[in-house]
Design a protein around this motif. Structure first.
Motif, PDB file in Angstrom:
ATOM      1  N   ARG A 112       0.852  -1.186   0.000  1.00 41.33           N
ATOM      2  CA  ARG A 112       0.000   0.000   0.000  1.00 41.33           C
ATOM      3  C   ARG A 112       0.895   1.245   0.000  1.00 41.33           C
ATOM      4  NH1 ARG A 112      -5.193   0.139   1.276  1.00 41.33           N
ATOM      5  NH2 ARG A 112      -5.053  -1.906   2.306  1.00 41.33           N
ATOM      6  N   ARG A 113       0.573   2.198  -0.819  1.00 41.45           N
ATOM      7  CA  ARG A 113       1.389   3.405  -0.940  1.00 41.45           C
ATOM      8  C   ARG A 113       0.787   4.552  -0.125  1.00 41.45           C
ATOM      9  NH1 ARG A 113       6.086   2.424  -4.334  1.00 41.45           N
ATOM     10  NH2 ARG A 113       5.554   0.520  -5.491  1.00 41.45           N
ATOM     11  N   LEU A 114       1.654   5.469   0.270  1.00 38.19           N
ATOM     12  CA  LEU A 114       1.179   6.691   0.925  1.00 38.19           C
ATOM     13  C   LEU A 114       0.546   7.608  -0.108  1.00 38.19           C
ATOM     14  CD1 LEU A 114       3.992   7.771   3.408  1.00 38.19           C
ATOM     15  CD2 LEU A 114       1.626   7.234   3.994  1.00 38.19           C
ATOM     16  N   PRO A 115      -0.663   8.067   0.127  1.00 43.70           N
ATOM     17  CA  PRO A 115      -1.290   8.984  -0.825  1.00 43.70           C
ATOM     18  C   PRO A 115      -0.435  10.231  -1.029  1.00 43.70           C
ATOM     19  CG  PRO A 115      -2.900   8.204   0.794  1.00 43.70           C
ATOM     20  CD  PRO A 115      -1.556   7.750   1.264  1.00 43.70           C
ATOM     21  N   GLY A 116      -0.236  10.581  -2.276  1.00 44.10           N
ATOM     22  CA  GLY A 116       0.499  11.802  -2.600  1.00 44.10           C
ATOM     23  C   GLY A 116       2.006  11.692  -2.530  1.00 44.10           C
ATOM     24  N   ALA A 117       2.519  10.521  -2.152  1.00 41.79           N
ATOM     25  CA  ALA A 117       3.976  10.347  -2.064  1.00 41.79           C
ATOM     26  C   ALA A 117       4.495   9.829  -3.393  1.00 41.79           C
ATOM     27  CB  ALA A 117       4.322   9.393  -0.933  1.00 41.79           C
ATOM     28  N   GLU A 118       5.052  10.726  -4.190  1.00 40.97           N
ATOM     29  CA  GLU A 118       5.544  10.351  -5.509  1.00 40.97           C
ATOM     30  C   GLU A 118       6.832   9.534  -5.385  1.00 40.97           C
ATOM     31  OE1 GLU A 118       3.991  10.831  -8.314  1.00 40.97           O
ATOM     32  OE2 GLU A 118       2.343  11.829  -7.252  1.00 40.97           O
ATOM     33  N   PRO A 119       7.029   8.536  -6.244  1.00 39.52           N
ATOM     34  CA  PRO A 119       8.269   7.755  -6.212  1.00 39.52           C
ATOM     35  C   PRO A 119       9.496   8.649  -6.402  1.00 39.52           C
ATOM     36  CG  PRO A 119       6.629   6.693  -7.610  1.00 39.52           C
ATOM     37  CD  PRO A 119       6.086   8.055  -7.282  1.00 39.52           C
ATOM     38  N   ARG A 120      10.528   8.387  -5.630  1.00 41.15           N
ATOM     39  CA  ARG A 120      11.776   9.145  -5.729  1.00 41.15           C
ATOM     40  C   ARG A 120      12.869   8.331  -5.054  1.00 41.15           C
ATOM     41  NH1 ARG A 120      10.238  14.264  -2.029  1.00 41.15           N
ATOM     42  NH2 ARG A 120       8.357  14.035  -3.290  1.00 41.15           N
ATOM     43  N   PRO A 121      14.119   8.639  -5.329  1.00 42.87           N
ATOM     44  CA  PRO A 121      15.212   7.922  -4.667  1.00 42.87           C
ATOM     45  C   PRO A 121      15.097   8.040  -3.144  1.00 42.87           C
ATOM     46  CG  PRO A 121      16.051   9.202  -6.508  1.00 42.87           C
ATOM     47  CD  PRO A 121      14.618   9.603  -6.343  1.00 42.87           C
ATOM     48  N   GLY A 122      15.299   6.927  -2.474  1.00 42.25           N
ATOM     49  CA  GLY A 122      15.241   6.923  -1.017  1.00 42.25           C
ATOM     50  C   GLY A 122      13.879   6.602  -0.438  1.00 42.25           C
ATOM     51  N   LEU A 123      12.829   6.529  -1.283  1.00 42.69           N
ATOM     52  CA  LEU A 123      11.493   6.166  -0.809  1.00 42.69           C
ATOM     53  C   LEU A 123      11.245   4.710  -1.200  1.00 42.69           C
ATOM     54  CD1 LEU A 123       8.833   6.976   0.531  1.00 42.69           C
ATOM     55  CD2 LEU A 123       8.034   7.787  -1.699  1.00 42.69           C
ATOM     56  N   HIS A 124      11.069   3.859  -0.202  1.00 43.60           N
ATOM     57  CA  HIS A 124      11.052   2.417  -0.435  1.00 43.60           C
ATOM     58  C   HIS A 124       9.736   1.773  -0.006  1.00 43.60           C
ATOM     59  CE1 HIS A 124      15.523   2.442  -0.863  1.00 43.60           C
ATOM     60  NE2 HIS A 124      15.451   3.375   0.077  1.00 43.60           N
ATOM     61  N   VAL A 125       9.449   0.647  -0.644  1.00 41.29           N
ATOM     62  CA  VAL A 125       8.495  -0.339  -0.150  1.00 41.29           C
ATOM     63  C   VAL A 125       9.241  -1.673  -0.146  1.00 41.29           C
ATOM     64  CG1 VAL A 125       6.411   0.856  -0.914  1.00 41.29           C
ATOM     65  CG2 VAL A 125       7.579  -0.741  -2.475  1.00 41.29           C
ATOM     66  N   LEU A 126       8.645  -2.702   0.445  1.00 43.67           N
ATOM     67  CA  LEU A 126       9.327  -3.991   0.496  1.00 43.67           C
ATOM     68  C   LEU A 126       8.339  -5.116   0.205  1.00 43.67           C
ATOM     69  CD1 LEU A 126      11.876  -5.593   0.980  1.00 43.67           C
ATOM     70  CD2 LEU A 126      11.369  -5.611   3.418  1.00 43.67           C
ATOM     71  N   ARG A 127       8.476  -5.654  -1.003  1.00 41.90           N
ATOM     72  CA  ARG A 127       7.675  -6.808  -1.403  1.00 41.90           C
ATOM     73  C   ARG A 127       8.473  -7.767  -2.286  1.00 41.90           C
ATOM     74  NH1 ARG A 127       3.765 -10.466  -0.301  1.00 41.90           N
ATOM     75  NH2 ARG A 127       3.067 -11.444  -2.214  1.00 41.90           N
TER      76      ARG A 127
END
Length: 400
Positions: A112-127
């Motif tokens: 699940r992503r944070l609303p409004g959080a655009e992908p960028r270096p240093g922003l991670h998910v883990l799947r």
């Protein structure tokens, strides 16, 4: 039945394919997967792989020889995009179709992503494996990691990161982490464990914004205007079942693919693993279980029911999961989340001992333990499987 298509090439899908072959199904089997990788184990992504103890090759669920012996057609790197149940056809992202006589849906979940959080270096998910490798490369001694979400994935990453010398802040929107899932006492036990290891656990903390620019993240701003500096941010706020591709198929989708007690979503169509929300007759409720051992067990059960439609068996397991944090192993059996009472039978933080029993109505519904022997847990599992009355189960275990 001559052609079986399995959509989802992870643990559950692989288990279904293997069970079909063990049952001497000699027809065509096609495994469709959106990742390029052959099936690999996901639990080590937040632990052994992330800390560098394992190399990616060790994650493989089967050897090259075993994969070849399965005699299946692999369609990897091509996600399923549509399903026509009348024509018995699965459409793939490259525009091709795969026809089936029997279909196993094992498409899992996505973070699940944070609303409004655009992908960028240093922003991670883990799947996925690439997710884990990207996070592994980012973790350095003295670095600052903010984890949004204090569930088991977030907590496991926090433990691994602390062992690597990373400064960790873990944010939780609730008053007690995991309280809804495992009860307040177990949630406080886990929180204290992280506090002791130097994790800054902040509860009732809601994220307003991920700070940074195209070059990377710089921090997290909370709704109370507090800013937490960060070199990396992991978002671990749960998952979303991968069911979008089933739109228009006629199958029922509601927090997963809805299936009956046989794991069937429609005639000849079955659900397996994280994506499947099936009726577990043991507990008398719909449940969707996101645990590694469950996916494999359900895959085997579905293969049997698919091949023997006139002699199907309900799938009624006692779900099991484990979590390793700071050399403390947590294990649980049953349906913990849906409980009316969480009774603490043992809580010794210094000795890393915890035992919590869960009641639903007048029945024992589950148990969670830390630092307990397998023998103790097997006894509890047997009582849960027998749907033991609550008062009798507690009295029996206290006497033991």
């Amino acid at each position: 039945m001559k052609r079986v298509v399995v959509v989802g090439a992870s643990a559950g899908g692989l288990a279904a394919a293997e069970a079909l072959r063990r049952a001497r199904f000699e027809g065509e089997i096609t495994l469709v997967g959106d990742e390029q990788h052959l099936p690999y184990d996901r639990p080590p992504l937040s632990k052994q792989l992330l800390c560098g103890e394992w190399e990616p090759e060790r994650l493989s669920l089967r050897s090259a020889t075993d994969i070849e012996a399965l005699d299946v057609e692999w369609r990897l790197g091509r996600a399923a995009t549509g399903l026509d149940t009348e024509r018995h056809a699965v459409t793939l992202a490259d525009g091709s179709e795969v026809r089936y006589d029997g279909l196993v849906i094992a498409t899992g979940v996505r973070p699940r992503r944070l609303p409004g959080a655009e992908p960028r270096p240093g922003l991670h998910v883990l799947r996925t494996l690439p997710d884990a490798l990207a996070l592994k490369d980012a973790l350095r001694p003295g670095g600052r990691l903010v984890i949004v979400g204090a569930g088991f994935i977030g907590a496991e990453v926090a433990a691994t990161a602390r062992d690597l010398g990373v400064e960790v802040t873990m944010l939780e929107s609730a008053a007690v982490p995991l309280a809804l899932a495992v009860g307040e006492e177990a949630g406080r036990f886990l929180t204290r464990l992280h506090h002791e290891q130097g994790v800054d656990v902040r509860t009732q903390a809601a994220v307003a914004e991920i700070l940074g620019d195209d070059a990377g993240v710089t921090g997290v701003r909370l709704t109370d205007a507090t800013v937490i500096p960060a070199d990396d941010v992991l978002v671990a706020i749960g998952s979303v079942p991968n069911t979008d591709w089933l739109a228009g198929s006629g199958l029922t989708v509601d927090n997963g693919l809805v299936c009956d007690e046989y794991c069937a979503a429609a005639p000849g169509v079955y659900g397996v693993g994280d994506v499947a929300r099936w009726h577990n007759p043991l507990f008398g409720t719909l449940m969707r279980v996101e645990h590694r051992t469950h996916a494999a067990e359900q895959g085997m059960a579905v293969a049997r029911n698919l091949l023997q439609p006139d002699d199907r068996r309900p799938f009624a397991p006692v779900p099991y999961f484990w979590s390793d944090q700071y050399k403390t192993k947590f294990q649980a059996y049953g349906n913990l989340r849906d409980h009316d009472e969480a009774l603490v039978l043992d809580s010794d933080f210094e000795g890393r001992q915890l035992l919590v029993a869960y009641r639903k109505g007048d029945r024992l519904n589950g148990v969670l333990a830390a630092g307990k022997s397998p023998k103790v847990l097997r006894a509890w599992r047997a009582l849960i499987a027998a749907r033991a009355p609550w008062t009798e189960a507690i009295a029996e275990q206290i006497a033991a």
